[in-house]
Design an enzyme around this catalytic site. Sequence first.
Site, PDB file in Angstrom:
ATOM      1  N   ASP A  22       0.888  -1.160   0.000  1.00  0.00           N
ATOM      2  CA  ASP A  22       0.000   0.000   0.000  1.00  0.00           C
ATOM      3  C   ASP A  22       0.925   1.209   0.000  1.00  0.00           C
ATOM      4  OD1 ASP A  22      -2.265   1.677   0.222  1.00  0.00           O
ATOM      5  OD2 ASP A  22      -2.013   1.749   2.398  1.00  0.00           O
TER       6      ASP A  22
ATOM      7  N   GLU B 297      -0.995  -1.475  -4.765  1.00  0.00           N
ATOM      8  CA  GLU B 297      -2.245  -0.744  -4.972  1.00  0.00           C
ATOM      9  C   GLU B 297      -2.013   0.311  -6.041  1.00  0.00           C
ATOM     10  OE1 GLU B 297      -5.211   0.266  -1.778  1.00  0.00           O
ATOM     11  OE2 GLU B 297      -4.459   2.274  -2.213  1.00  0.00           O
TER      12      GLU B 297
ATOM     13  N   ASP C  19      -2.634   1.190   6.879  1.00  0.00           N
ATOM     14  CA  ASP C  19      -1.745   0.953   5.735  1.00  0.00           C
ATOM     15  C   ASP C  19      -1.339  -0.520   5.659  1.00  0.00           C
ATOM     16  OD1 ASP C  19      -1.227   3.921   5.079  1.00  0.00           O
ATOM     17  OD2 ASP C  19      -0.680   3.746   7.191  1.00  0.00           O
TER      18      ASP C  19
END
Length: 193
Positions: A7, A68, A141
């Site tokens: 992330d 991501e 996160d």
Amino acid sequence: MIVLGVDPGLTRCGVGVIEAGAYRRLSFIHVDVVRSDPHESQDLRLLKIYDGLCAKMDEFIPDTVSIERVFAQENRNTVLGTAQAAGMAMLAAAQRGIPVALHTPTESKMAITGNGKAEKIQMERMVARILNLNALPTPADAADALAIAICHALRPSGALEGGEREQHLTPAQRQWAQATQHATRRRGVRRGM
């Protein structure tokens, strides 16, 4: 197959590592956040993120790195830092010959909850449930990084294509990607596209 999920973020970059076994059985391996000091210059912050991601990749030796996909946000500085952190993850993986896949938050939500608009708490609960965790993964996160890894394990179609990348896919990943492309083409034909 070991999947390292990322992330991306410039201050906090989530890293989640899972193992995808037979029959879509997923196991938790590791979760962490690579941090950089917002008071340092941006080049040093990116170096810290890069070094942290390299260390994780060297420690866990993933078969795939799932990141991501950065999407547009209103805050240009935030999206720029996020994109740069994603670039550091791609670079670290490429240097190690590890295939990279990009997945949007909506893809991740669909893969994990079946709802592309799922709330963050729904995602955290499902991540904990899928990986048999006793508590919700924190911080956010880290939970998002695990979600991106799970998404790729369940839907590996986000793999970057072209060149040598396709050589790094397992036969099962190639077959899944081909089936996805075939289904997409068939839907397009039916809709008159």
